[in-house]
Design a protein around this motif. Structure first.
Motif, PDB file in Angstrom:
ATOM      1  N   ALA A 147       0.833  -1.210   0.000  1.00  0.00           N
ATOM      2  CA  ALA A 147       0.000   0.000   0.000  1.00  0.00           C
ATOM      3  C   ALA A 147       0.860   1.249   0.000  1.00  0.00           C
ATOM      4  CB  ALA A 147      -0.925  -0.012   1.219  1.00  0.00           C
TER       5      ALA A 147
ATOM      6  N   THR B 179      -8.788  -6.177 -12.638  1.00  0.00           N
ATOM      7  CA  THR B 179      -8.476  -6.169 -11.212  1.00  0.00           C
ATOM      8  C   THR B 179      -7.720  -7.431 -10.793  1.00  0.00           C
ATOM      9  OG1 THR B 179     -10.424  -4.831 -10.755  1.00  0.00           O
ATOM     10  CG2 THR B 179      -9.465  -6.032  -8.897  1.00  0.00           C
TER      11      THR B 179
ATOM     12  N   LEU C  31      -9.076  -2.435  -4.585  1.00  0.00           N
ATOM     13  CA  LEU C  31      -8.831  -1.431  -3.554  1.00  0.00           C
ATOM     14  C   LEU C  31      -9.599  -1.741  -2.269  1.00  0.00           C
ATOM     15  CD1 LEU C  31      -8.734   1.908  -5.548  1.00  0.00           C
ATOM     16  CD2 LEU C  31      -6.979   1.103  -3.953  1.00  0.00           C
TER      17      LEU C  31
ATOM     18  N   ARG D 267      -7.944  -2.038   1.490  1.00  0.00           N
ATOM     19  CA  ARG D 267      -8.383  -1.285   2.666  1.00  0.00           C
ATOM     20  C   ARG D 267      -8.713  -2.225   3.823  1.00  0.00           C
ATOM     21  NH1 ARG D 267     -12.210   2.723   4.298  1.00  0.00           N
ATOM     22  NH2 ARG D 267     -13.736   1.059   4.582  1.00  0.00           N
TER      23      ARG D 267
ATOM     24  N   VAL E  77      -6.048   5.217   0.366  1.00  0.00           N
ATOM     25  CA  VAL E  77      -6.849   4.140  -0.214  1.00  0.00           C
ATOM     26  C   VAL E  77      -8.331   4.409   0.016  1.00  0.00           C
ATOM     27  CG1 VAL E  77      -7.420   1.683  -0.021  1.00  0.00           C
ATOM     28  CG2 VAL E  77      -5.023   2.401  -0.083  1.00  0.00           C
TER      29      VAL E  77
ATOM     30  N   SER F 161     -13.652   1.396  -5.887  1.00  0.00           N
ATOM     31  CA  SER F 161     -13.646   0.312  -4.910  1.00  0.00           C
ATOM     32  C   SER F 161     -13.349  -1.046  -5.517  1.00  0.00           C
ATOM     33  CB  SER F 161     -15.000   0.259  -4.189  1.00  0.00           C
ATOM     34  OG  SER F 161     -15.041  -0.823  -3.290  1.00  0.00           O
TER      35      SER F 161
ATOM     36  N   ILE G  41      -5.660  -1.892  -7.478  1.00  0.00           N
ATOM     37  CA  ILE G  41      -4.996  -0.875  -6.668  1.00  0.00           C
ATOM     38  C   ILE G  41      -4.213   0.134  -7.510  1.00  0.00           C
ATOM     39  CG2 ILE G  41      -4.897  -2.339  -4.631  1.00  0.00           C
ATOM     40  CD1 ILE G  41      -1.978  -2.900  -5.246  1.00  0.00           C
TER      41      ILE G  41
ATOM     42  N   MET H 287      -5.093   3.909  -7.768  1.00  0.00           N
ATOM     43  CA  MET H 287      -4.666   4.958  -6.835  1.00  0.00           C
ATOM     44  C   MET H 287      -4.144   6.183  -7.572  1.00  0.00           C
ATOM     45  SD  MET H 287      -4.940   4.267  -3.526  1.00  0.00           S
ATOM     46  CE  MET H 287      -3.627   5.206  -2.763  1.00  0.00           C
TER      47      MET H 287
END
Length: 296
Positions: free
Chosen positions: A175, A224, A228, A232, A259, A267, A271, A274
């Protein structure tokens, strides 16, 4: 032929299944969405977790978190209803508290539990190049090793729960890398640098970024690999562990905040999205983007 039950056939679970099937193991699959298990196209699809576990020698679980695991193991038709001396390999990211909750329940059936968390995106797992962080008794880890080594490099990291703890360290680091890289990608572009050149130098320092090149360089919302929302969830688990041990974790807390800001629109996206925190899109307002200016 070794019989393995796999509970959970999402992105990671289905990658595990394909890799294990290619190694010649006899597989029985279960997913709460039966069509998803069927779509993997290998093994037998069981109606319930108990059905999947009944004739297995090993049980692999790859689910979204503690709530899904409790339902799968402890609910009606759950995995422990038919457990009888198997070795359970818990590969989800659920945190050490859940592993401590689950271990005595598994033990009461005469079975054993190893928390064998995975570091690596699904494509890496399918190529057998993941890192497997195994927490558990040495004899149990060695018993599991012939299976786990088909997925990647196995590291025994100590007693039960340590695999889960180290996975939270890994995902907290991920992250921080992605959040920092997103900021610097945009800053470099704003300074007039070529996006490809900025990403090249970032990836030299953090090679794991390479799988997010489409998002960073081409501004694409790529398929994906790691959503994300799941990152989280992992950061919440990590901060819970760190705070319980009075371990300061300000960088992890900042990464979690960033995040969280991205969750509203992205959502379900990977990731790599970001980077969109810093880039305008046609429907953006300037106030929606990250800024280091003081807020009124």
């Amino acid at each position: 032929m070794t019989r393995i039950a796999v509970l959970g056939t999402g992105k990671m679970g289905s990658s595990l299944v394909r890799r294990l099937a290619g190694a010649g193991f006899e597989l029985t699959l279960w997913d709460r969405t039966a069509a998803r298990a069927t779509a993997v196209g290998v093994g037998r699809v069981a109606v319930t977790p108990a059905d999947a576990v009944a004739e297995a020698e090993f049980v692999v679980s790859s689910l979204t978190g503690p709530d899904a695991l409790r339902a799968t193991f402890l609910g009606p038709g759950g995995a422990l209803e038919s457990a009888h001396g198997q070795l359970f390999l818990e590969m989800s990211t659920a945190g050490p508290a859940f592993e401590a909750e689950l271990a005595p329940r598994v033990g009461s059936t005469g079975s054993h539990l190893v928390d064998a968390t995975i570091v690596g995106a699904p494509p890496i797992v399918e190529h057998g190049e993941a890192a497997i962080l195994a927490g558990g008794d040495a004899a149990d880890v060695e018993r599991a090793r012939p299976i786990l080594e088909h997925l990647g490099t196995v590291r025994h990291v100590g007693p039960p729960g340590n695999g889960a703890r180290l996975k939270l360290i890994a995902n907290s680091m991920l992250a921080q890398i992605v959040a920092g890289a997103a900021e610097l990608q945009h800053a470099g572009e704003a300074a007039g640098l070529d996006p490809g050149d900025v990403f090249w130098i970032l990836a030299r320092f953090a090679p794991t970024l390479e799988t997010r090149r489409p998002a960073f360089v081409d501004n694409e919302l790529q398929p994906t690999m790691f959503a994300l929302r799941d990152l989280r969830k992992d950061l919440d688990l990590a901060l819970g562990v760190f705070h319980a041990e009075d371990a300061p974790a300000p960088m992890t807390a900042i990464a979690r905040e960033l995040v969280s800001q991205a969750l509203g629109e992205f959502s379900d996206n990977d990731i790599g999205a970001m980077v969109r925190l810093y880039r305008p899109s046609p429907r953006d307002k300037a106030s929606d983007r990250v800024s280091d200016e003081p807020r009124p």
